[in-house]
Design an enzyme around this catalytic site. Structure first.
Site: not given
Length: 228
Positions: A46-47
């Site tokens: 994830e970002t």
């Protein structure tokens, strides 16, 4: 123009080892229609793109992307974003994500968020008979139409379990530490847990009969990566 991405490891053990890499980005530096492209380019599970708190505010907003899609909620990005904001001198009490308002708290080196189980993506939960069977599981043996959370007890009386997460449907063949899945398994078992996931990441959870689960973990800053 290059974009600064702070690389965090979320849910490390007490010595700062392991943890799930997270890209943390000031949301003001990336247009909304470019965020998925950047998350795909970075390749982290994830970002998170964070709208910084207004002066004097104890609340922030965040959006979360996997390499393939946006998520309404995820655990390790919300813990990581909350920790990062405190490191920047702007600790928060709430973090608004598309799923709802996440409650945030800090206790020495632990950062905690509270979320509802229904905010988490759907997972296929597999109760594995032994730790040996869990270690031997092969991600390629599981269909990619849904994420798969595998778990087995280390010590049932103490609430200690071992887990693995296969999430090819989200562009993550195996996730090192999954806070949203920790929320789901805590609600599923209806008890506080100490979860060791992946190679050795550690997630502590607290169950509430009112439908909330607190997820706590440690975070390490691995520096800034500049992306063009």
């Amino acid at each position: 123009m290059s974009i600064d991405v702070t690389v965090l490891r979320v849910f490390t053990d007490s010595a700062g080892n392991f943890g799930n890499p997270l890209g943390a980005v000031d949301g003001a530096t990336v247009e909304a229609d470019q965020r998925q492209r950047l998350a795909t380019q970075l390749g982290y599970s994830e970002t998170v793109f964070i709208d910084m708190p207004a002066p004097g505010s104890a609340s922030a907003h965040a959006r979360i992307y996997t390499p393939l899609t946006e998520l309404p909620f995820a655990g390790h990005p919300t813990v990581g974003a909350s920790w990062w904001l405190r490191e920047l001198g702007t600790p928060i009490r709430t973090l608004q994500v598309p799923a709802g308002v996440v409650q945030v708290s800090y206790d020495n080196d632990l950062t905690s968020i509270s979320a509802r189980s229904e905010w988490s993506p759907e997972y296929a939960i597999h109760d594995v008979e032994s730790l040996e069977d869990l270690a031997a599981a092969d991600p390629s043996d599981f269909p990619d139409d849904v994420a798969h959370y595998l778990w087995a007890w280390i010590d049932e009386s103490a609430g200690a379990l071992r887990s693995r997460m296969f999430a090819a449907n989200l562009g993550v063949p195996e996730d090192e530490a999954t806070g949203s899945a920790a929320v789901r398994i805590t609600d599923y078992l209806s008890r506080d847990l100490s979860i060791t996931q992946g190679k050795g990441s550690v997630i502590e959870t607290t169950w509430s009969p009112q439908g909330w689960v607190q997820v706590a973990g440690r975070v390490v800053n691995d520096g800034v990566r500049q992306v063009g």
